[in-house]
Enzyme design. Structure first.
Site, PDB file in Angstrom:
ATOM      1  CG  ASP A   1      -7.338  -9.036 -59.408  1.00 46.48           C
ATOM      2  OD1 ASP A   1      -6.252  -9.436 -59.865  1.00 46.48           O
ATOM      3  OD2 ASP A   1      -7.705  -9.246 -58.236  1.00 46.48           O
TER       4      ASP A   1
ATOM      5  CG  ASP B   1      -2.125 -13.775 -56.464  1.00 48.95           C
ATOM      6  OD1 ASP B   1      -1.768 -12.800 -57.136  1.00 48.95           O
ATOM      7  OD2 ASP B   1      -3.307 -13.968 -56.096  1.00 48.95           O
TER       8      ASP B   1
END
Ligand SMILES: *[C@@H]1O[C@H](CO)[C@@H](O)[C@H](O)[C@H]1NC(C)=O
Ligand SMILES: *[C@@H]1O[C@H](CO)[C@@H](O)[C@H](O)[C@H]1NC(C)=O
Ligand SMILES: *[C@@H]1O[C@H](CO)[C@@H](O)[C@H](O)[C@H]1NC(C)=O
Ligand SMILES: *[C@@H]1O[C@H](CO)[C@@H](O)[C@H](O)[C@H]1NC(C)=O
Ligand SMILES: *[C@@H]1O[C@H](CO)[C@@H](O)[C@H](O)[C@H]1NC(C)=O
Ligand SMILES: *[C@@H]1O[C@H](CO)[C@@H](O)[C@H](O)[C@H]1NC(C)=O
Ligand SMILES: *[C@@H]1O[C@H](CO)[C@@H](O)[C@H](O)[C@H]1NC(C)=O
Ligand SMILES: *[C@@H]1O[C@H](CO)[C@@H](O)[C@H](O)[C@H]1NC(C)=O
Length: 660
Positions: free
Chosen positions: A227, A160
């Site tokens: 996202d 991430d």
């Protein structure tokens, strides 16, 4: 100035909406993810609060529900697994309150089920940790962490990008870092490459700095958007960002559209089918994000049936490894088409119903380069048809998708006499397709043998003389925009087949348009805003670009197919949870008849560091436009309804091309 656009052949212009430069892109050569990775990940359902018991029950469910047998082979624990600090010797460790038996034992358990163990870390000083205490990240510890993951038996790493931007003091997220994330990812790539254990590397920087341009060399998959969110509008938002970059995918290197929401009871079943269909055919990793099984919940049978669909999984895992691409959108009518090739000469097509109600929709096969299909498998309707010519119509629910596999196809523009009816010397072909209204299509009639002596032929009652010895004959053809034109040929020798080519097109660059109001012209960096080198921006309800264009002398009045060349790189990053769509509107008016188009992104280069910031990368949007007449046509390109939408500015305008 105007010039003809010579590259366009029937089917060709529709099958390549974006003008992609032919280039070889390096890819990470670790031999992994030759087809898109499939598995399960804790984040979409458990957020950053996973624990041993839910990982065990969901991994077990992958096996028990038959998902592992269909190819879902990784179980990945996302954020929330570690502690605020490293151990005394500097290594990462698990949170013992959540994983009492530890990560080595967890890997063992997952391996004992025949699954791969996926771990999670972050290219920043802390990991993403929504609502959880701080947890240390991987930045500057790449080598040590890679070795730790390998020692635990990890098979996949999702990496991430939280707390990563030094220049701004490592905030949780920075969507416009002053330094590209690529260097931090490259350090982890190198660390993984130094291991003896193969580990699939999933880059997750939410699409910042257009990773399709650099991530293929560093990872097996890379997120292209912010996202996915638990609301249906997230699906078109992600697809509109994928549109200009699908061709960056290939074996070992896949665009990651983010983890699936199928089974999380957020979408309707038709919406879940749309989501799963498009993720599958765009070759995204298929990573289940639902609670398959825990103490409180288990996935519904209807969602499970979607995830288990063997045909759809087969399209994702197809050996050809080519992602489907955006083909056409009918904005005002509310539907769009994506398609791509599969192994065995097959074509997969998704026709998405963007409307809030159920209806019937028709796919015209030439929009995906096909004229006839020996078989049409309609996946969600559960029916198969044979020998379907030109178009296919089926029912589709609100926000649902007609997902089709076309097999045994012939190329758009070819028609066999075996699909025609013959009466005496007259052969009647039906279901002839026209993308545009024109009297200047080119018709070639093929005969099975050479004509002996001259003879006459009538094409839709117009007589021609066939020269002796010819086995083909070419003449102009007049047809309208429709999928059901009729063509009659009367001749003593029966034709065996026909080929019909698109009429010629003319390109009108934005430089020949006049500006009004807010609109203004910008010159672009070398090689950008192709093929013009400049564009018109600031198109608003009070600023447009106009041109009077004169049709060829004997042109037919009626709807014409027009390719609009545009630029849009209005990326929804910080707005991805709220209003962001990745689209801009444009309107085109012909002789006062106005049509709105919602165009996707066109950017194929970094929004942060490339010349033009991706706002000079041209996309092409094909649209049927009403209002054309013979003679002079007044064309106005703008954003006439901009006051009714989110953004009053339209996309930028590079030029347009009319199929006369
Ligand atoms: C694990 O997570 C589940 C789901 O959030 C929760 O219900 C359960 O209490 C947790 N178990 C432990 C031991 O924390
Ligand atoms: C653990 O990390 C936090 C920052 O996340 C830091 O404030 C704290 O001092 C560290 N504790 C120890 C014992 O190093
Ligand atoms: C670091 O310490 C942990 C325990 O805290 C141990 O499991 C690990 O093997 C150690 N790593 C090295 C490289 O010594
Ligand atoms: C990559 O690793 C090298 C060597 O450890 C380090 O000097 C460099 O700062 C790292 N680069 C980034 C962008 O983190
Ligand atoms: C297509 O054309 C044929 C022959 O002209 C006609 O019989 C048929 O009704 C038409 N179908 C549609 C759907 O318009
Ligand atoms: C197009 O022609 C009309 C009618 O002659 C004229 O009013 C208009 O100004 C022209 N527009 C442009 C952009 O030249
Ligand atoms: C048809 O197209 C050809 C170019 O392919 C052009 O030379 C000719 O003028 C066109 N005819 C008409 C009637 O537009
Ligand atoms: C595009 O137009 C539609 C209809 O007016 C509107 O709902 C939408 O918000 C507009 N999109 C943008 C990005 O402005």
């Amino acid at each position: 100035m105007s010039f003809s656009w010579a590259l366009l052949a029937l089917g060709g212009f529709l099958s390549s909406v974006y003008a992609a430069p032919a280039e070889l892109t390096r890819r990470l050569d670790n031999g992994l993810a030759i087809t898109p990775p499939m598995g399960w990940n804790s984040y979409n359902h458990y957020s950053c609060s996973p624990n041993q018991s839910v990982i065990h029950s969901n991994a077990q469910a992958l096996v028990d529900l038959g998902l592992k047998d269909r190819g879902y082979s990784f179980a990945t624990v996302d954020c929330g697994w570690t502690l605020p600090n490293r151990t005394a010797n500097g290594s990462l460790t698990w949170n013992p309150a959540r994983f009492p038996d530890g990560y080595f034992a967890l890997g063992d358990f997952i391996h004992s089920l025949g699954l791969g163990f996926g771990v999670y870390s972050d290219a920043g000083i802390q990991m993403c940790m929504t609502g959880e205490p701080a947890q240390v990240g991987g930045l500057f510890h790449e080598k040590q962490d890679a070795e730790t993951f390998a020692s635990w038996g990890a098979d996949l790493l999702k990496y991430d990008d939280c707390y990563s931007e030094a220049a701004t003091g490592y905030p949780n997220t920075d969507y416009a870092p002053v330094v590209s994330p690529s260097g931090r990812y490259a350090n982890m790539t190198a660390a993984l490459a130094s291991l003896s254990r193969p580990i699939v590397f999933q880059i997750c920087d939410w699409g910042v700095d257009f990773p399709s341009a650099w991530a293929p060399a560093l990872g097996n998959t890379w997120r292209i958007t912010n996202d996915i969110i638990p609301a249906y509008r997230t699906i078109p938002r992600i697809l509109n960002q994928a549109a200009p970059q699908t061709d960056f995918a290939g074996p070992g290197r896949w665009l990651d559209l983010d983890m699936l929401e199928v089974g999380n009871n957020i979408f309707t079943i038709p919406e879940e089918q749309t989501h799963f269909s498009l993720w599958a055919i765009l070759k995204s990793p298929l990573v289940i994000g639902a609670a398959l099984k825990d103490t409180y919940t288990s996935i519904s049978q209807s969602s499970l049936d979607i995830l288990l669909n063997e045909n759809v999984i087969g399209y994702n895992q197809d050996s050809l490894g080519v992602a489907a691409s955006f083909k056409r959108r009918w904005t005002e009518e509310g539907y769009e088409v994506w398609s791509g090739p599969l192994s065995g000469g097959r074509t997969v097509v998704a026709l998405i119903n963007l409307e809030d109600s159920a209806r019937e929709l028709t796919l015209n096969f030439p929009d995906v380069g096909v004229q006839k299909a020996a078989s049409v498998k309609d996946i969600w309707n559960g029916v198969t048809s044979t020998n379907t010519l030109t178009s296919y119509t089926a029912a589709v629910q609100a926000h649902g998708t007609i997902l089709l596999e076309l097999g045994g196809t012939t190329a758009a523009g070819t028609y066999s006499a075996s699909d025609a009816t013959t009466s005496g010397q007259t052969t009647t072909f039906t279901k002839i397709y026209g993308s545009t209204t024109s009297n200047n299509y080119s018709l070639t009639i093929h005969f099975s043998s050479a004509i002996e002596g001259t003879s006459t032929i009538q094409i839709n009652s117009t007589p021609y003389t066939l020269p002796a010895g010819s086995s083909t004959f070419t003449a102009p053809l007049s047809i309208s925009e429709a999928n059901n034109n009729t063509l009659t040929i009367t001749s003593s020798t029966t034709p065996s087949s026909l080929t019909i080519s698109e009429p010629p097109s003319t390109f009108y660059p934005s430089t020949s348009f006049s500006l009004s109001g807010s609109s203004s012209r910008t010159s672009c960096s070398a090689g950008l805003c192709t093929p013009v080198g400049s564009k018109i921006g600031y198109l608003t309800p009070t600023g447009s670009a106009s041109l009077n264009l004169t049709s060829p002398s004997t042109s037919l009045a009626g709807p014409k197919f027009v390719n609009i060349y545009f630029c849009n790189n209005d990326i929804a990053l910080s707005t991805s949870w709220t209003t962001g769509t990745n689209t801009r509107n444009m309107t085109v008016s012909v002789n006062g008849v106005t049509q709105r188009m919602e165009v996707p992104l066109s950017g194929r280069s970094s929004e942060l560091f490339s010349p033009g910031l991706g706002w000079e990368d041209t996309g092409v949007f094909g649209v049927l436009v009403d209002g054309f007449k013979e003679g002079v046509n007044e064309v106005v390109v703008g954003n006439a309804y901009g006051n009714e939408g989110l953004v009053s500015y339209g996309a930028d305008f590079v030029g347009l091309e009319v199929l006369w």
